[in-house]
Write a protein that holds these residues in place. Structure first.
Motif, PDB file in Angstrom:
ATOM      1  N   TRP A  33     -32.290  -4.005  -4.488  1.00  0.00           N
ATOM      2  CA  TRP A  33     -32.697  -3.549  -3.174  1.00  0.00           C
ATOM      3  C   TRP A  33     -33.811  -4.355  -2.831  1.00  0.00           C
ATOM      4  O   TRP A  33     -34.805  -4.646  -3.419  1.00  0.00           O
ATOM      5  N   ALA A  34     -33.888  -4.556  -1.508  1.00  0.00           N
ATOM      6  CA  ALA A  34     -34.923  -4.931  -0.773  1.00  0.00           C
ATOM      7  C   ALA A  34     -35.275  -4.532   0.498  1.00  0.00           C
ATOM      8  O   ALA A  34     -34.223  -3.843   1.280  1.00  0.00           O
TER       9      ALA A  34
ATOM     10  N   ILE B 267     -24.822  -2.311   0.949  1.00  0.00           N
ATOM     11  CA  ILE B 267     -25.237  -1.002   1.852  1.00  0.00           C
ATOM     12  C   ILE B 267     -26.272  -0.884   2.444  1.00  0.00           C
ATOM     13  O   ILE B 267     -27.283  -1.638   1.931  1.00  0.00           O
ATOM     14  N   ARG B 268     -26.556   0.055   3.464  1.00  0.00           N
ATOM     15  CA  ARG B 268     -27.906  -0.258   3.964  1.00  0.00           C
ATOM     16  C   ARG B 268     -28.258   1.590   3.787  1.00  0.00           C
ATOM     17  O   ARG B 268     -27.565   2.219   4.275  1.00  0.00           O
TER      18      ARG B 268
ATOM     19  N   VAL C 179     -23.349  -9.248   3.639  1.00  0.00           N
ATOM     20  CA  VAL C 179     -22.947  -8.473   4.714  1.00  0.00           C
ATOM     21  C   VAL C 179     -22.876  -6.993   4.323  1.00  0.00           C
ATOM     22  O   VAL C 179     -22.438  -6.553   3.524  1.00  0.00           O
ATOM     23  N   VAL C 180     -23.672  -6.320   5.239  1.00  0.00           N
ATOM     24  CA  VAL C 180     -23.655  -4.840   5.187  1.00  0.00           C
ATOM     25  C   VAL C 180     -22.612  -4.072   5.332  1.00  0.00           C
ATOM     26  O   VAL C 180     -22.102  -4.323   6.691  1.00  0.00           O
ATOM     27  N   GLN C 181     -21.902  -3.484   4.615  1.00  0.00           N
ATOM     28  CA  GLN C 181     -20.502  -3.068   4.572  1.00  0.00           C
ATOM     29  C   GLN C 181     -20.476  -1.453   5.155  1.00  0.00           C
ATOM     30  O   GLN C 181     -19.454  -1.046   5.624  1.00  0.00           O
TER      31      GLN C 181
ATOM     32  N   GLY D 189     -38.190   0.807   7.680  1.00  0.00           N
ATOM     33  CA  GLY D 189     -37.723   2.031   7.394  1.00  0.00           C
ATOM     34  C   GLY D 189     -36.252   2.050   6.903  1.00  0.00           C
ATOM     35  O   GLY D 189     -35.822   2.929   7.103  1.00  0.00           O
ATOM     36  N   ALA D 190     -35.916   0.929   6.363  1.00  0.00           N
ATOM     37  CA  ALA D 190     -34.777   0.895   5.960  1.00  0.00           C
ATOM     38  C   ALA D 190     -34.507  -0.103   4.504  1.00  0.00           C
ATOM     39  O   ALA D 190     -35.407  -0.791   4.494  1.00  0.00           O
ATOM     40  N   LEU D 191     -33.582  -0.028   3.774  1.00  0.00           N
ATOM     41  CA  LEU D 191     -33.592  -0.806   2.384  1.00  0.00           C
ATOM     42  C   LEU D 191     -32.123  -1.359   2.545  1.00  0.00           C
ATOM     43  O   LEU D 191     -31.080  -0.512   2.714  1.00  0.00           O
TER      44      LEU D 191
END
Length: 227
Positions: free
Chosen positions: A198-199, A164-165, A130-132, A209-211
């Protein structure tokens, strides 16, 4: 023959006596007023001495009988706050760092530090974490993005966040349409000890465009890295 002085009449003698009497009365009045002023000044001096009491003479210049007033300490500043701010300022990130020299890589654009299980990366790729929190670096200049990312990571670890993202953009608006910031962000993340893996984000979460980044667990929570 010399002239005889004129004789004074009784009226002239009376006027002369009155003038002498007036002058004498004026001198006496001035004397009395001066005496009253002196007496009042003496009374005022006595009142002042009685109000302050006895006065001790000042010590000589070389005397050690001086009263040293303690200096008040400065207002306390939270030590942890100073340490946190100093950590952010001293954590410089190099633009020339090669993440492949430190991290494992695969064909699916994911990285993990030695000792981090491959399963942790798979969870990032599947979106199981879950991205916090997230930060959007898209449109920033390189120096601005580097400083913003460093501060964001420091705050995330302090808050005990695990996932995080980081949005860096696809570089379509850059010169020659090359993703300069995208490559820099990967290298910056590799230099952070708190970054475990990271992925590349899934398409719905930003795609290329994001990790999605996995952070080291907070010691206060006692979580295990790579869970």
């Amino acid at each position: 023959m010399s002239k005889k002085p004129p004789k004074l009449s009784l009226s002239d003698l009376s006027n002369f006596r009155d003038a002498l009497a007036t002058e004498s009365a004026a001198r006496e009045a001035e004397r009395i007023a001066a005496a009253k002023r002196a007496a009042q000044a003496k009374r005022d001096a006595n009142v002042f001495r009685d109000s302050i009491g006895e006065i001790a003479p000042l010590a000589n210049k070389g005397s050690t009988n001086r009263v040293e007033h303690p200096r008040l300490p400065p207002e306390p500043v939270a030590r942890q706050t100073e340490e946190d701010e100093a950590a952010v300022l001293h954590e410089s990130l190099s633009d020339e760092f090669d993440p492949e020299a430190l991290l494992d890589t695969d064909d699916r654009l994911s990285y993990r530090r030695p000792g981090i299980s491959h399963d942790a990366v798979l969870k990032l790729q599947r979106g199981d974490w879950v991205v916090q929190a997230q930060i959007d670096l898209h449109g920033m200049r390189r120096d601005e993005a580097r400083e913003a990312l460093s501060a964001f990571l420091h705050d995330a670890v302090k808050r005990g966040l695990r996932c995080i993202r980081v949005i860096h953009g696809k570089g379509l608006g850059s010169a020659n349409r090359e993703p300069v910031l995208k490559d820099k962000v990967r290298g910056w993340l590799a230099q952070k000890n708190e970054v475990l893996a990271w992925a590349q984000a899934q398409g719905r979460d930003g795609g290329g465009g994001a990790l999605v980044v996995l952070l080291q667990a907070s010691q206060a929570r006692g979580a295990r890295a790579g869970d």
